[in-house]
Design a protein around this motif. Sequence first.
Motif, mmCIF file in Angstrom:
data_model
loop_
_atom_site.group_PDB
_atom_site.id
_atom_site.type_symbol
_atom_site.label_atom_id
_atom_site.label_comp_id
_atom_site.label_asym_id
_atom_site.label_seq_id
_atom_site.Cartn_x
_atom_site.Cartn_y
_atom_site.Cartn_z
ATOM 1 N N ASP B 90 0.808 -1.219 0.000
ATOM 2 C CA ASP B 90 0.000 0.000 0.000
ATOM 3 C C ASP B 90 0.845 1.275 0.000
ATOM 4 O O ASP B 90 0.582 2.214 0.749
ATOM 5 N N LEU B 91 1.839 1.289 -0.855
ATOM 6 C CA LEU B 91 2.705 2.458 -1.010
ATOM 7 C C LEU B 91 2.254 3.260 -2.237
ATOM 8 O O LEU B 91 2.310 2.748 -3.355
ATOM 9 N N PRO B 92 1.804 4.508 -2.051
ATOM 10 C CA PRO B 92 1.342 5.317 -3.200
ATOM 11 C C PRO B 92 2.533 5.865 -3.980
ATOM 12 O O PRO B 92 2.802 7.074 -3.971
ATOM 13 N N LEU B 93 3.232 4.968 -4.657
ATOM 14 C CA LEU B 93 4.523 5.294 -5.256
ATOM 15 C C LEU B 93 4.420 6.370 -6.336
ATOM 16 O O LEU B 93 5.236 7.308 -6.355
ATOM 17 N N ALA B 94 3.429 6.260 -7.223
ATOM 18 C CA ALA B 94 3.315 7.254 -8.297
ATOM 19 C C ALA B 94 3.082 8.646 -7.707
ATOM 20 O O ALA B 94 3.702 9.624 -8.125
ATOM 21 N N ARG B 95 2.205 8.725 -6.720
ATOM 22 C CA ARG B 95 1.900 10.028 -6.116
ATOM 23 C C ARG B 95 3.132 10.598 -5.427
ATOM 24 O O ARG B 95 3.462 11.776 -5.568
ATOM 25 N N GLU B 96 3.839 9.753 -4.697
ATOM 26 C CA GLU B 96 5.038 10.201 -3.983
ATOM 27 C C GLU B 96 6.090 10.741 -4.950
ATOM 28 O O GLU B 96 6.727 11.762 -4.688
ATOM 29 N N LEU B 97 6.267 10.048 -6.076
ATOM 30 C CA LEU B 97 7.305 10.472 -7.013
ATOM 31 C C LEU B 97 6.865 11.653 -7.865
ATOM 32 O O LEU B 97 7.694 12.422 -8.348
ATOM 33 N N ALA B 98 5.550 11.792 -8.071
ATOM 34 C CA ALA B 98 5.041 12.866 -8.939
ATOM 35 C C ALA B 98 5.083 14.216 -8.243
ATOM 36 O O ALA B 98 5.053 15.262 -8.895
ATOM 37 N N ASP B 99 5.168 14.200 -6.937
ATOM 38 C CA ASP B 99 5.113 15.415 -6.127
ATOM 39 C C ASP B 99 6.092 16.467 -6.642
ATOM 40 O O ASP B 99 7.302 16.258 -6.619
ATOM 41 N N GLY B 100 5.548 17.584 -7.122
ATOM 42 C CA GLY B 100 6.390 18.687 -7.561
ATOM 43 C C GLY B 100 6.913 18.580 -8.986
ATOM 44 O O GLY B 100 7.594 19.483 -9.467
ATOM 45 N N ARG B 101 6.575 17.491 -9.679
ATOM 46 C CA ARG B 101 7.080 17.320 -11.047
ATOM 47 C C ARG B 101 6.094 17.886 -12.063
ATOM 48 O O ARG B 101 4.897 17.975 -11.789
ATOM 49 N N ASP B 102 6.611 18.213 -13.252
ATOM 50 C CA ASP B 102 5.722 18.698 -14.299
ATOM 51 C C ASP B 102 5.528 17.657 -15.394
ATOM 52 O O ASP B 102 5.059 17.962 -16.474
ATOM 53 N N ALA B 103 5.917 16.426 -15.144
ATOM 54 C CA ALA B 103 5.714 15.341 -16.118
ATOM 55 C C ALA B 103 5.122 14.147 -15.368
ATOM 56 O O ALA B 103 5.372 13.981 -14.176
ATOM 57 N N PRO B 104 4.321 13.345 -16.056
ATOM 58 C CA PRO B 104 3.614 12.264 -15.349
ATOM 59 C C PRO B 104 4.537 11.152 -14.846
ATOM 60 O O PRO B 104 5.622 10.937 -15.389
ATOM 61 N N VAL B 105 4.085 10.473 -13.810
ATOM 62 C CA VAL B 105 4.766 9.297 -13.278
ATOM 63 C C VAL B 105 3.779 8.138 -13.309
ATOM 64 O O VAL B 105 2.663 8.268 -12.811
ATOM 65 N N VAL B 106 4.164 7.036 -13.907
ATOM 66 C CA VAL B 106 3.318 5.849 -13.901
ATOM 67 C C VAL B 106 4.081 4.696 -13.269
ATOM 68 O O VAL B 106 5.307 4.601 -13.386
ATOM 69 N N VAL B 107 3.341 3.860 -12.565
ATOM 70 C CA VAL B 107 3.933 2.665 -11.960
ATOM 71 C C VAL B 107 3.078 1.483 -12.384
ATOM 72 O O VAL B 107 1.848 1.567 -12.344
ATOM 73 N N ALA B 108 3.708 0.407 -12.829
ATOM 74 C CA ALA B 108 2.945 -0.748 -13.293
ATOM 75 C C ALA B 108 3.754 -2.021 -13.077
ATOM 76 O O ALA B 108 4.956 -1.977 -12.807
ATOM 77 N N ASN B 109 3.065 -3.124 -13.202
ATOM 78 C CA ASN B 109 3.699 -4.435 -13.053
ATOM 79 C C ASN B 109 4.806 -4.625 -14.101
ATOM 80 O O ASN B 109 4.654 -4.239 -15.262
#
Lengths: 322, 322
Positions: B90-109
């Motif tokens: 239950d780690l919101p990895l995409a949200r954590e990494l997207a913080d403050g960025r101007d480009a999208p972050v996606v996390v997938a299998n």
Amino acid sequence: MSATTSTSPDGPALGIDIGGTRLRVAVVAADGTILERTARPTPAAEADALLASLRELVEEYPHLPVGVGMAGLVDPRGTVRYGPNIGVRDLPLARELADGRDAPVVVANDASVAALAEQRVGVATGNDDVVLMTLGTGVGGGIVVGGQVVLGSGGFAGELGHMVVHEGGRKCPCGNRGCIEAYASGTALGLITRERLVDPDLVTSLREIADPTGPDVTRAAADGDPVAIEVLTEVGGWLGVAMASIVNALDPDVVVLGGGAAHSVAAIALPSARRSMAERLVGAAWRTPPPIELAALGDDAGVVGAALLARDRAAASPIPSA
Amino acid sequence: MSATTSTSPDGPALGIDIGGTRLRVAVVAADGTILERTARPTPAAEADALLASLRELVEEYPHLPVGVGMAGLVDPRGTVRYGPNIGVRDLPLARELADGRDAPVVVANDASVAALAEQRVGVATGNDDVVLMTLGTGVGGGIVVGGQVVLGSGGFAGELGHMVVHEGGRKCPCGNRGCIEAYASGTALGLITRERLVDPDLVTSLREIADPTGPDVTRAAADGDPVAIEVLTEVGGWLGVAMASIVNALDPDVVVLGGGAAHSVAAIALPSARRSMAERLVGAAWRTPPPIELAALGDDAGVVGAALLARDRAAASPIPSA
């Protein structure tokens, strides 16, 4: 039926469902509403008679996109490679019907278009990813991913009845062993019951019937017969195994159970399928199993889905009107 | 690695593959070319250390879309529900990494993004519909339909290792029985071999090894050991059963076999899988079975696929630059 002459991206389309005995035909609005409908007997085992009948039907609606759904294998160009109900092979049906028309003609497997219908305007409305399993004499299916029906490279997608759930097991009508169709079709329901009746100690109303079939078993189960209930529970469990396989592969929003036998087996087989599927999903602790819902469109799924697929195709590659 | 500062629809993206021991990182061009690459150890079983390491990496490339691939269950918003290799839940990895960025972050299998990589720039280039099965300690997979990777409703799609091929059969590490992973993983390869060795009459070089594992068996097969060859043939046959199930469902253009063990088993298991799959496809008389090809991108599939998925996401919903 009267001719409809307007062509527009939001306009209606003609849906045709070629069944073993009946051609169902409907003019279907963008929202899935059936505006007009008719039916006629399917010309039996005769490609020329079938073509003539279909041509006559589509010529009444020269400006509508046409979608045709039918049992069997239909390639991406709309050539019927094999249509068991109508005894045709290698019939370029889409090309034959498109001749001289200014709107597209698409031909696809009936369960695939039924899945599209359930996803767009049926029980699965509002979901992008939907798996339909159909239960009748055999087991079929259709798949929608990202809101688009999956027809596959050669148009053969959705043959969920031949997912192997017990390699080397029961003989399937397809010639292989262990397909879900060999465990969970209407035919299998009768077969499994007849095998049980060999046990002379089993007390069941089904003994009064010479060779109980699937419908006999569902009727007996509805009347509370314990053996019929047990067999339906087992068959539901097998359905859940196949559903687990496809849900592990695709993780759809919802699984829809359709086909002629779905409603009559539902009361007993559906709860059993839900349990069986849930037990077999990866990551059970971190997910909610998708619901398994009964199909909502009944016999209309074919015409509605075929028409909606034709609309999709018309929107993707509009043919300029003459 | 130096910072890359341009953002454009045709520009590069950053791909990160979180493995059990290594974080692989690459700047990947639109055509899949790796422009820069690096790696560092994966911080073990510690969400905070992992996050800190990943943040440091992505901050070097503030304007690039970021794709992260990892083993486990990742929901559509990029929350890691379960990551077995890194011990997080239950780690919101995409949200954590997207913080403050101007480009999208996606996390997938990881296997899902690997499938995308093989479809876009690997062995399956030019095909819209691709199924990847990965063979390693376990069995995984990824699916591309219509050129788009299938992540599923909850992000759990592609778990092909848990398609049930022999209900009630061998125990699978997932807790169920009869999954293909219980018959055709590297682990299963060792297990099946050790079971055979109970027969004292069997003549095989594998007796010289105390507890032969999958790699021992593939090495012995390469040296011509008849028992090892027999077991690999059997395992290939099981792979073909699972492939038949998913091909009957999706009718892809091509099936790709990838994962750490794919190349070492290929010489014997692939021909066996091809035969086994072909026998079980619906409508064999009217179709050509899809080819089964070995994955081409090796260890790069994860970073390349993650980066390509990030590019897709950036193209679908561009974030205006500040």
